[in-house]
Write a protein that holds these residues in place. Structure first.
Motif, PDB file in Angstrom:
ATOM      1  N   ALA A  65       0.845  -1.213   0.000  1.00  0.00           N
ATOM      2  CA  ALA A  65       0.000   0.000   0.000  1.00  0.00           C
ATOM      3  C   ALA A  65       0.873   1.254   0.000  1.00  0.00           C
ATOM      4  CB  ALA A  65      -0.920  -0.014   1.214  1.00  0.00           C
ATOM      5  N   TYR A  66       2.013   1.185   0.669  1.00  0.00           N
ATOM      6  CA  TYR A  66       2.908   2.356   0.716  1.00  0.00           C
ATOM      7  C   TYR A  66       3.881   2.385  -0.464  1.00  0.00           C
ATOM      8  CZ  TYR A  66       1.094   2.681   5.449  1.00  0.00           C
ATOM      9  OH  TYR A  66       0.263   2.766   6.528  1.00  0.00           O
ATOM     10  N   ARG A  67       3.672   1.488  -1.406  1.00  0.00           N
ATOM     11  CA  ARG A  67       4.420   1.489  -2.671  1.00  0.00           C
ATOM     12  C   ARG A  67       5.940   1.331  -2.502  1.00  0.00           C
ATOM     13  NH1 ARG A  67       1.086   2.322  -6.675  1.00  0.00           N
ATOM     14  NH2 ARG A  67      -0.897   3.327  -6.288  1.00  0.00           N
ATOM     15  N   PHE A  68       6.335   0.398  -1.650  1.00  0.00           N
ATOM     16  CA  PHE A  68       7.751   0.009  -1.658  1.00  0.00           C
ATOM     17  C   PHE A  68       7.999  -0.729  -2.975  1.00  0.00           C
ATOM     18  CE2 PHE A  68       7.304   0.855   2.808  1.00  0.00           C
ATOM     19  CZ  PHE A  68       8.560   1.309   3.188  1.00  0.00           C
ATOM     20  N   ASN A  69       9.145  -0.438  -3.631  1.00  0.00           N
ATOM     21  CA  ASN A  69       9.420  -1.017  -4.959  1.00  0.00           C
ATOM     22  C   ASN A  69       9.705  -2.503  -4.894  1.00  0.00           C
ATOM     23  OD1 ASN A  69       9.373   1.566  -5.728  1.00  0.00           O
ATOM     24  ND2 ASN A  69      11.545   1.745  -6.264  1.00  0.00           N
ATOM     25  N   SER A  70      10.275  -2.939  -3.794  1.00  0.00           N
ATOM     26  CA  SER A  70      10.730  -4.323  -3.756  1.00  0.00           C
ATOM     27  C   SER A  70      10.609  -4.888  -2.342  1.00  0.00           C
ATOM     28  CB  SER A  70      12.190  -4.376  -4.227  1.00  0.00           C
ATOM     29  OG  SER A  70      12.694  -5.676  -4.075  1.00  0.00           O
ATOM     30  N   ILE A  71      10.104  -6.100  -2.266  1.00  0.00           N
ATOM     31  CA  ILE A  71       9.981  -6.787  -0.971  1.00  0.00           C
ATOM     32  C   ILE A  71      10.759  -8.088  -1.069  1.00  0.00           C
ATOM     33  CG2 ILE A  71       8.365  -7.955   0.580  1.00  0.00           C
ATOM     34  CD1 ILE A  71       6.239  -5.917  -0.387  1.00  0.00           C
ATOM     35  N   SER A  72      11.725  -8.282  -0.188  1.00  0.00           N
ATOM     36  CA  SER A  72      12.441  -9.558  -0.172  1.00  0.00           C
ATOM     37  C   SER A  72      12.235 -10.261   1.152  1.00  0.00           C
ATOM     38  CB  SER A  72      13.945  -9.441  -0.381  1.00  0.00           C
ATOM     39  OG  SER A  72      14.358  -8.216  -0.619  1.00  0.00           O
ATOM     40  N   PHE A  73      12.310 -11.584   1.088  1.00  0.00           N
ATOM     41  CA  PHE A  73      12.212 -12.424   2.282  1.00  0.00           C
ATOM     42  C   PHE A  73      13.508 -13.211   2.432  1.00  0.00           C
ATOM     43  CE2 PHE A  73       7.324 -13.373   2.640  1.00  0.00           C
ATOM     44  CZ  PHE A  73       7.076 -12.024   2.813  1.00  0.00           C
ATOM     45  N   ASP A  74      13.978 -13.324   3.661  1.00  0.00           N
ATOM     46  CA  ASP A  74      15.078 -14.249   3.950  1.00  0.00           C
ATOM     47  C   ASP A  74      14.500 -15.504   4.583  1.00  0.00           C
ATOM     48  OD1 ASP A  74      16.885 -12.421   3.086  1.00  0.00           O
ATOM     49  OD2 ASP A  74      17.741 -11.976   5.053  1.00  0.00           O
ATOM     50  N   LEU A  75      14.865 -16.651   4.063  1.00  0.00           N
ATOM     51  CA  LEU A  75      14.464 -17.939   4.639  1.00  0.00           C
ATOM     52  C   LEU A  75      15.729 -18.731   4.956  1.00  0.00           C
ATOM     53  CD1 LEU A  75      11.707 -19.094   2.097  1.00  0.00           C
ATOM     54  CD2 LEU A  75      11.396 -17.775   4.201  1.00  0.00           C
ATOM     55  N   ILE A  76      15.596 -19.663   5.895  1.00  0.00           N
ATOM     56  CA  ILE A  76      16.744 -20.537   6.199  1.00  0.00           C
ATOM     57  C   ILE A  76      16.270 -21.993   6.195  1.00  0.00           C
ATOM     58  CG2 ILE A  76      18.577 -21.066   7.850  1.00  0.00           C
ATOM     59  CD1 ILE A  76      18.342 -18.309   9.014  1.00  0.00           C
ATOM     60  N   TYR A  77      17.066 -22.879   5.603  1.00  0.00           N
ATOM     61  CA  TYR A  77      16.758 -24.309   5.728  1.00  0.00           C
ATOM     62  C   TYR A  77      17.904 -24.986   6.484  1.00  0.00           C
ATOM     63  CZ  TYR A  77      20.067 -25.641   2.034  1.00  0.00           C
ATOM     64  OH  TYR A  77      21.209 -25.845   1.300  1.00  0.00           O
ATOM     65  N   GLY A  78      17.542 -26.079   7.180  1.00  0.00           N
ATOM     66  CA  GLY A  78      18.535 -26.780   7.998  1.00  0.00           C
ATOM     67  C   GLY A  78      18.444 -26.390   9.465  1.00  0.00           C
ATOM     68  N   LEU A  79      17.351 -25.694   9.838  1.00  0.00           N
ATOM     69  CA  LEU A  79      17.179 -25.238  11.225  1.00  0.00           C
ATOM     70  C   LEU A  79      16.718 -26.390  12.119  1.00  0.00           C
ATOM     71  CD1 LEU A  79      15.377 -21.824  10.545  1.00  0.00           C
ATOM     72  CD2 LEU A  79      17.711 -22.141  11.406  1.00  0.00           C
ATOM     73  N   PRO A  80      16.871 -26.253  13.451  1.00  0.00           N
ATOM     74  CA  PRO A  80      16.385 -27.305  14.348  1.00  0.00           C
ATOM     75  C   PRO A  80      14.867 -27.472  14.216  1.00  0.00           C
ATOM     76  CG  PRO A  80      16.997 -25.328  15.566  1.00  0.00           C
ATOM     77  CD  PRO A  80      17.488 -25.143  14.169  1.00  0.00           C
ATOM     78  N   ARG A  81      14.439 -28.709  14.308  1.00  0.00           N
ATOM     79  CA  ARG A  81      13.028 -29.109  14.242  1.00  0.00           C
ATOM     80  C   ARG A  81      12.391 -28.854  12.877  1.00  0.00           C
ATOM     81  NH1 ARG A  81      11.272 -31.351  18.633  1.00  0.00           N
ATOM     82  NH2 ARG A  81      12.011 -30.735  20.683  1.00  0.00           N
ATOM     83  N   GLN A  82      13.214 -28.498  11.897  1.00  0.00           N
ATOM     84  CA  GLN A  82      12.678 -28.280  10.552  1.00  0.00           C
ATOM     85  C   GLN A  82      12.714 -29.609   9.797  1.00  0.00           C
ATOM     86  OE1 GLN A  82      15.110 -25.723   8.120  1.00  0.00           O
ATOM     87  NE2 GLN A  82      13.452 -24.260   7.831  1.00  0.00           N
ATOM     88  N   ASN A  83      11.717 -29.850   8.986  1.00  0.00           N
ATOM     89  CA  ASN A  83      11.726 -31.014   8.103  1.00  0.00           C
ATOM     90  C   ASN A  83      10.937 -30.653   6.842  1.00  0.00           C
ATOM     91  OD1 ASN A  83       8.911 -31.432   8.644  1.00  0.00           O
ATOM     92  ND2 ASN A  83       9.496 -32.385  10.589  1.00  0.00           N
ATOM     93  N   CYS A  84      10.809 -31.592   5.937  1.00  0.00           N
ATOM     94  CA  CYS A  84      10.156 -31.263   4.659  1.00  0.00           C
ATOM     95  C   CYS A  84       8.711 -30.829   4.870  1.00  0.00           C
ATOM     96  CB  CYS A  84      10.229 -32.455   3.706  1.00  0.00           C
ATOM     97  SG  CYS A  84      11.864 -32.600   2.957  1.00  0.00           S
ATOM     98  N   THR A  85       8.041 -31.402   5.880  1.00  0.00           N
ATOM     99  CA  THR A  85       6.639 -31.039   6.102  1.00  0.00           C
ATOM    100  C   THR A  85       6.534 -29.602   6.603  1.00  0.00           C
ATOM    101  OG1 THR A  85       6.278 -33.322   6.716  1.00  0.00           O
ATOM    102  CG2 THR A  85       4.516 -31.772   7.265  1.00  0.00           C
ATOM    103  N   THR A  86       7.353 -29.242   7.595  1.00  0.00           N
ATOM    104  CA  THR A  86       7.280 -27.855   8.101  1.00  0.00           C
ATOM    105  C   THR A  86       7.705 -26.877   7.011  1.00  0.00           C
ATOM    106  OG1 THR A  86       9.545 -27.844   8.960  1.00  0.00           O
ATOM    107  CG2 THR A  86       7.841 -28.590  10.468  1.00  0.00           C
ATOM    108  N   LEU A  87       8.742 -27.254   6.252  1.00  0.00           N
ATOM    109  CA  LEU A  87       9.242 -26.339   5.223  1.00  0.00           C
ATOM    110  C   LEU A  87       8.198 -26.137   4.124  1.00  0.00           C
ATOM    111  CD1 LEU A  87      11.650 -24.616   4.321  1.00  0.00           C
ATOM    112  CD2 LEU A  87      12.487 -26.578   3.044  1.00  0.00           C
ATOM    113  N   LYS A  88       7.463 -27.199   3.830  1.00  0.00           N
ATOM    114  CA  LYS A  88       6.424 -27.070   2.798  1.00  0.00           C
ATOM    115  C   LYS A  88       5.397 -26.025   3.217  1.00  0.00           C
ATOM    116  CE  LYS A  88       2.965 -29.585   0.190  1.00  0.00           C
ATOM    117  NZ  LYS A  88       1.975 -28.562   0.542  1.00  0.00           N
TER     118      LYS A  88
END
Ligand code: SF4
Length: 470
Positions: free
Chosen positions: A215-238
């Protein structure tokens, strides 16, 4: 000489090919090449006098300038963290820090001049939004009164956002202060994973913030994600990927978590037996890559996915993408001024890093001197290798002709010693070597760091200090 016959059976596929056995084979420790030589090579032989000389003789008044400001404070400790930060809720820390930033900014402006247009500005941390509204406003005014901040729409003014520290109103303020790009630290949206890394943030809040940013017209939005974290698996990552893709960020950085508790003490709080195995991590990387590509993202390399109409993807296609400590960029200014504790400057052919210790940083500024701690001046050899590494990292190819035009030597003669390594990679379908140069294949994009490492002459002594390439 490198075999310059193009392989007949290795035409570049049009879609990123994820080959688990190749990915596993090339999973070793290596740098992300935000600079070459990398920061691990910085040393104390680079002195304050060297830094001042480079500032005094840097660029012309018409050359654009990039500024990075490091805000080291965080309210809470994320257990996976490997950044230079100060976790505190103590009142008054920001006042002391801003007062010292003011000294540093004035010293820098006096040397490099106030007239160069600041086409790129990045606030990183730590947590830049640890500063309250008045402090952020004060800092921007401080910069604006010592440098030529850019009002042009094309400027790249970005800030890292910890969703736990901002509201839609704060985003409105940031837009008003001139920021037009936001980078959200998401990491994972699963509650159990968030608890295991001590970073609980609710998806509803992220949805609200992304809506406000649009709504405030930022030109670009990026997200940082991490894989390999504790308690993470394919189901949570999905589920995390579903949450993320639904919000359509322009860019997604998907980083691998490297468990190095001896180097990053915060990681000692992570239970080793909660970490996914190497096989699970490979499966997660495969899942994430496939899911993001299916959702329309392009993998541009070095952990970064972007939407096909993103300027980074277009720029890479045209062969002039660039890269520095803040990541990929379409129009890199020739000099980067790093401001704040541990910040790195790249001025001319030098790198200089401020003291990483906040007391030392304050002490030097109180004595009226720039708080430089170490750095290096790039040799001619460094510059040649940096050119090849950055061409590969950014544009996925090195042109033999452009190399010869630039350095008056044949690419193949210069790098005859790495011929066998490159031929092995060609056999694996990672690169194509022909008379035009070296090209990373679609399959090879996942191993981009490995190809760059072939040209890094300092690697053996420091390999153990880097994160895994994949
Ligand atoms: S990950 Fe970011 S927010 Fe978390 S402790 Fe580290 S610097 Fe601070």
């Amino acid at each position: 000489m490198v075999n310059i016959e193009p392989p007949t059976s290795q035409a570049t596929p049009t879609v990123l090919a994820f080959d688990p056995s190749l990915v596993a084979k090339y999973s070793i420790q290596g740098p992300r090449y935000t600079s070459y030589p990398t920061a691990l090579l910085f040393n104390e032989q680079f002195t304050l006098a060297n830094y001042e000389h480079h500032l005094d003789t840097a660029g012309t008044d018409s050359a654009p300038l990039s500024i990075y400001v490091h805000i080291p404070f965080c309210r809470w400790l994320c257990y996976y963290c490997g950044c230079n930060k100060v976790v505190t809720k103590r009142r008054g820390v920001t006042r002391q820090y801003l007062d010292h930033l003011a000294i540093e900014i004035a010293l820098l402006s006096k040397r490099i001049g106030a007239s160069r247009q600041v086409t790129q500005l990045h606030f990183g941390g730590g947590t830049p939004t640890y500063l309250d509204d008045a402090e952020l406003t004060e800092l921007i005014h401080l910069l604006a009164s010592h440098f030529n901040l850019d009002a042009n729409q094309e400027r790249e003014y970005s800030i890292e956002i910890d969703p736990r520290t901002v509201s839609p109103d704060r985003l409105a303020l940031l837009r008003g202060l001139g920021f037009n790009r936001l980078s959200f630290g998401i990491q994972d949206t699963d509650l159990q994973v968030q608890q295991a890394i001590n970073r609980v943030q609710h998806t509803e809040q992220i949805v609200e913030l992304v809506g406000a940013a649009r709504a405030y017209r930022f030109n670009s939005i990026s997200f940082d994600l991490i894989y390999g974290l504790p308690r993470q698996n394919c189901t949570t990552l999905k589920h995390t990927l579903d949450d993320v893709i639904a919000l359509l960020p322009d860019r997604i950085a998907l980083y691998h978590y490297s468990h190095l508790p001896a180097r990053f003490p915060a990681q000692k709080a992570i239970e080793r037996h909660h970490l996914p195995s190497a096989g699970e991590k490979l499966a997660m990387l495969s899942l994430a890559t496939t899911r993001l590509i299916d959702a329309g993202y392009i993998y541009i390399g070095m952990d970064h996915f972007v939407r096909p109409d993103d300027e980074l993807a277009l720029c890479q296609k045209e062969g002039h993408l660039q890269r520095n400590f803040q990541g990929y960029s379409i129009t890199l200014a020739p000099d980067v001024l790093g401001i704040g504790v541990s910040a790195i400057s790249a001025i001319g052919d030098s790198y200089g890093q401020n003291s990483r210790d906040i007391s030392d940083y304050y002490k030097k500024l109180d004595a009226g001197q720039l708080p430089i701690d170490k750095g290096l001046i790039k040799s001619t050899e460094d510059q040649i290798r940096a050119y090849v590494i950055m061409q590969l990292a950014c544009n996925l190819r090195v042109s033999a002709q452009a190399f010869t035009d630039k350095f008056s030597i044949s690419l193949w003669e210069k790098f005859a010693d790495v011929q066998l390594k490159l031929e092995d990679m060609q056999q694996d379908g990672i690169v194509i070597i022909d008379h035009e140069g070296i090209t990373i294949t679609e399959t090879g994009r996942m191993m981009l760091r490995n190809v760059c490492m072939v040209f890094d002459q300092y690697l053996n002594a420091h390999t153990q200090s880097y994160s895994k390439t994949i």
